[in-house]
Design a protein around this motif. Sequence first.
Motif, short mmCIF file in Angstrom:
data_model
loop_
_atom_site.label_atom_id
_atom_site.label_comp_id
_atom_site.label_asym_id
_atom_site.label_seq_id
_atom_site.Cartn_x
_atom_site.Cartn_y
_atom_site.Cartn_z
N PRO A 82 0.83 -1.22 0.00
CA PRO A 82 0.00 0.00 0.00
C PRO A 82 0.86 1.26 0.00
O PRO A 82 1.95 1.29 0.56
N GLY A 83 0.35 2.31 -0.63
CA GLY A 83 1.02 3.60 -0.64
C GLY A 83 0.30 4.57 0.28
O GLY A 83 -0.91 4.48 0.47
N ILE A 84 1.06 5.51 0.86
CA ILE A 84 0.49 6.51 1.77
C ILE A 84 0.77 7.89 1.19
O ILE A 84 1.90 8.18 0.76
N TYR A 85 -0.26 8.76 1.19
CA TYR A 85 -0.14 10.09 0.60
C TYR A 85 -0.83 11.09 1.52
O TYR A 85 -1.92 10.83 2.03
N LEU A 86 -0.17 12.23 1.71
CA LEU A 86 -0.67 13.25 2.63
C LEU A 86 -1.27 14.43 1.88
O LEU A 86 -0.79 14.82 0.82
N TYR A 87 -2.32 15.01 2.47
CA TYR A 87 -2.97 16.23 1.98
C TYR A 87 -3.16 17.16 3.17
O TYR A 87 -3.49 16.70 4.27
N SER A 88 -2.98 18.43 2.95
CA SER A 88 -3.45 19.36 3.97
C SER A 88 -4.97 19.40 3.89
O SER A 88 -5.55 19.04 2.85
N THR A 89 -5.61 19.82 4.96
CA THR A 89 -7.08 19.86 4.96
C THR A 89 -7.58 20.77 3.85
O THR A 89 -8.55 20.45 3.15
N TYR A 90 -6.91 21.91 3.64
CA TYR A 90 -7.33 22.81 2.57
C TYR A 90 -7.19 22.15 1.20
O TYR A 90 -8.08 22.28 0.35
N GLU A 91 -6.07 21.45 0.97
CA GLU A 91 -5.86 20.76 -0.31
C GLU A 91 -6.95 19.72 -0.55
O GLU A 91 -7.45 19.57 -1.66
N LYS A 92 -7.33 19.02 0.52
CA LYS A 92 -8.37 18.00 0.39
C LYS A 92 -9.73 18.62 0.07
O LYS A 92 -10.48 18.12 -0.77
N ILE A 93 -10.04 19.71 0.73
CA ILE A 93 -11.31 20.40 0.49
C ILE A 93 -11.38 20.90 -0.95
O ILE A 93 -12.40 20.74 -1.63
N ALA A 94 -10.28 21.52 -1.42
CA ALA A 94 -10.25 22.04 -2.79
C ALA A 94 -10.42 20.92 -3.80
O ALA A 94 -11.15 21.05 -4.79
N SER A 95 -9.75 19.80 -3.57
CA SER A 95 -9.85 18.66 -4.49
C SER A 95 -11.25 18.06 -4.47
O SER A 95 -11.82 17.72 -5.51
N PHE A 96 -11.84 17.95 -3.27
CA PHE A 96 -13.19 17.40 -3.14
C PHE A 96 -14.21 18.26 -3.87
O PHE A 96 -15.08 17.75 -4.59
N GLY A 97 -14.10 19.57 -3.72
CA GLY A 97 -15.01 20.48 -4.43
C GLY A 97 -14.87 20.35 -5.94
O GLY A 97 -15.87 20.36 -6.67
N ASN A 98 -13.63 20.22 -6.40
CA ASN A 98 -13.39 20.06 -7.83
C ASN A 98 -13.98 18.75 -8.36
O ASN A 98 -14.56 18.71 -9.45
#
Length: 426
Positions: free
Chosen positions: A105-121
Amino acid sequence: MWQPWEVWYHQLKGHYKSWYQSAAGLRTYQRRKINKLLEHTSCHIRFYQSYKRATLYDYPIIDKSFVQEHFPYLNQAKLTSMQATQIGHNQAIEVHQSLGTAGLPGIYLYSTYEKIASFGNVLSKMFPKLFWKNKKIAAFHLSTEPYLATKFSTRKMNWLLLDLHRSFSDLINELQRFQPEVLVGSVQTLCELAKLQLSGKISLRCYHIIATAEVLTPLAENLIKSAFQQEIHQLYQCAEGSLGMTCKYGTMHLNEDEFYIEKEWIDHKRQRFVPVITTLKRTLHPLIRYRMEDILVLRNSPCLCGNPALAVDKIVGRCEDVLYFKQRVNSGLKPIYADTLNQVLGEVAPFVHQYQILQHSMRHLEVKIKADDFALAENAMSKQLQKLWELEIVEPPQLEFVRLEPTRLDQMFRTTKRLEKTAVPF
């Protein structure tokens, strides 16, 4: 309280950007983002500090195993992979862990803001026409932390998350009570729901079906469409991010708002390629020239929807799904891709419910079949495979037909697997 508004903002931004973005504008935007990203990473990411003033193509191509091996040197927080898995419900960092379908398995980090922006997109692409409509969405997921960050969702969306590690019968009862308008799930999960729908054991009235996680074969697509009387959309979603979504015309457009994508060609016709991605908006754990493990088929004609982003005809599967056989005319090896097999075997649909092909060696194929009449299905598969060997001009392997045991929905299903890794390195 601010998070749902941020999601809504990025959803709105993605929604309206699709109206006016041109190919030239997209490339200009990507160049600006890449320059900004490289300037940031050369200062804040330890591994890239020796790449100051380097161009993108000076950076090395890396892959999942490299990222995991050098994890603390590739993320700004300097976390080890062990520390990342123990973060839990952190307010500032989101963790995605891959399912390990190809290797560890691979592990990848997002800041909360990055995750929110990606989710909205992602939402703007999932629901381009139904932006203002209230939606009831049921999403089946395999990962312990779902890739779709529904905790940031807006009031317009009522989500039901269904963990496939739980009892499937319990999930079906919840799904029936919820009665979703939108259904998101892996291909084999949607196939199981389609069988229940056709048999009358469940009754769902969904207007939007989205397949994700696995390759949508013609056999599976026909089954799901017949059950729900809907076109099947696809979401190219993985731990590395949301890489693409089909438009209203059924064309998969890659997410070039968030990724710069290089094409590593793997056939002489320059049709199939492995994407090498660079994240454009992530600074906590950026991926720069990261080689994916998927094979995509390029679309040669522009899509009628007008989206300038790179379009692909289909996602073929993993690099490890490619089978190799000896050519008849010389001593070389001939690759046969999963989409070629799926296309040829699409004609066995009246006889076969599901199949899986395992290559033990270039002379031995194990063909697993799920069918009502096994002998009839075996005969149909044999004839189609014989046509394929003749068409590809390869030495026909020995075929071993066995029954396909019931598959687990909490594990990824692949229609082809090359088990002998050392003989034909990809």
